[in-house]
Enzyme design. Structure first.
Site, PDB file in Angstrom:
ATOM      1  N   GLN A  64       0.824  -1.208   0.000  1.00 56.15           N
ATOM      2  CA  GLN A  64       0.000   0.000   0.000  1.00 56.15           C
ATOM      3  C   GLN A  64       0.857   1.257   0.000  1.00 56.15           C
ATOM      4  OE1 GLN A  64      -3.323  -0.497   2.528  1.00 56.15           O
ATOM      5  NE2 GLN A  64      -4.261   1.435   2.007  1.00 56.15           N
ATOM      6  N   ASP A  65       1.348   1.683   1.168  1.00 59.46           N
ATOM      7  CA  ASP A  65       2.300   2.798   1.183  1.00 59.46           C
ATOM      8  C   ASP A  65       3.449   2.438   2.119  1.00 59.46           C
ATOM      9  OD1 ASP A  65       0.905   3.166   3.569  1.00 59.46           O
ATOM     10  OD2 ASP A  65       0.834   5.340   3.408  1.00 59.46           O
ATOM     11  N   PRO A  66       4.555   3.208   2.092  1.00 59.94           N
ATOM     12  CA  PRO A  66       5.740   2.799   2.854  1.00 59.94           C
ATOM     13  C   PRO A  66       5.492   2.785   4.363  1.00 59.94           C
ATOM     14  CG  PRO A  66       6.290   4.477   1.212  1.00 59.94           C
ATOM     15  CD  PRO A  66       4.794   4.411   1.275  1.00 59.94           C
ATOM     16  N   ASN A 134      -0.787   6.612   5.009  1.00 61.09           N
ATOM     17  CA  ASN A 134      -1.654   7.100   3.914  1.00 61.09           C
ATOM     18  C   ASN A 134      -1.648   8.618   3.729  1.00 61.09           C
ATOM     19  OD1 ASN A 134      -2.681   4.573   3.007  1.00 61.09           O
ATOM     20  ND2 ASN A 134      -3.968   4.495   4.831  1.00 61.09           N
TER      21      ASN A 134
END
Length: 225
Positions: A64-66, A134
């Site tokens: 998804q994101d880091p 996010n």
């Protein structure tokens, strides 16, 4: 202009950097990196593409994101830098690896060995603010990483897409080429792993498929550091 990507991604993905959406994203990132703590380090943003070239990509594991804690993210989905505690989702991936194909659980979470064998560890958003999951969602990265998926979809040579959880599965509509192989389950996060990630055997499925098309299997064993 200085090339951002250093391998065969550059000629096919390079045009994205000139598009208005990416110019806006670049301006946003300039401001963010100058005013806040952003992960990963700016030099590591495109590591997934640097470690795994277009032609060498055999498998995509979509994140998804880091990670948004200090010293964790380095541009590869699910992977953390050496010396950092292994995050819960990756711990669960290791447990499934052991149950699935008998890999010993390593003492770190640095997954570069996978990337070097053709496992593209791609997040859908490539940057994040410290401590704010996010926080860079909806700024343009999704369009960029959708293009990565589309380019792989256009390839004749099969790619295995591993889609864990709803966020990754939302990208399934971009994978239309029947040559490719999709593996899906719930996310390895502790919130969902017991509802269908454990026992899903994704790693042996990957190797069975690679073997069936005459490709070298992935050596999933991450050695201790």
């Amino acid at each position: 202009m200085k090339k951002i990507l250093k391998n065969d991604w550059e000629p096919i993905l390079g045009p994205e950097f000139e598009k208005p959406y990416y110019q806006n994203l670049r301006q946003f990132l300039k401001e963010e990196y100058s005013m806040r703590v952003i992960y990963p380090n700016a030099n590591d943003i495109f590591n997934a593409l640097h470690y795994t070239s277009y032609e060498d990509t055999k498998v995509v594991i979509l994140g998804q994101d880091p990670y948004h804690g200090p010293n964790q993210a380095h541009g590869l989905s699910f992977s953390v830098q050496p010396g950092v505690r292994v995050p819960p989702s990756l711990q669960n991936m290791y447990k499934e690896l052991k149950a699935d194909i008998g890999c010993e659980i390593p003492n770190h979470g640095y997954l570069v060995k996978w990337a070097e064998q053709g496992v593209l560890l791609l997040n859908t958003v490539l940057t994040v603010r410290q401590g704010e999951a996010n926080s860079h969602k909806g700024k343009g990265w999704e369009q960029f990483t959708d293009r990565v998926i589309e380019l792989l979809n256009e390839r004749e040579k099969p790619v295995i897409f591993i889609l864990w959880g709803r966020h990754a599965q939302a990208k399934k509509k971009r994978i239309t080429n029947p040559n490719h192989y999709i593996i899906e389950s719930v996310h390895p996060s502790p919130l969902s792993a017991s509802r269908g990630f454990f026992g899903s055997k994704p790693f042996s499925k990957v190797n069975r498929f690679l073997s069936s098309i005459g490709e070298k299997e992935i050596d999933w064993q991450i050695p201790n550091l």
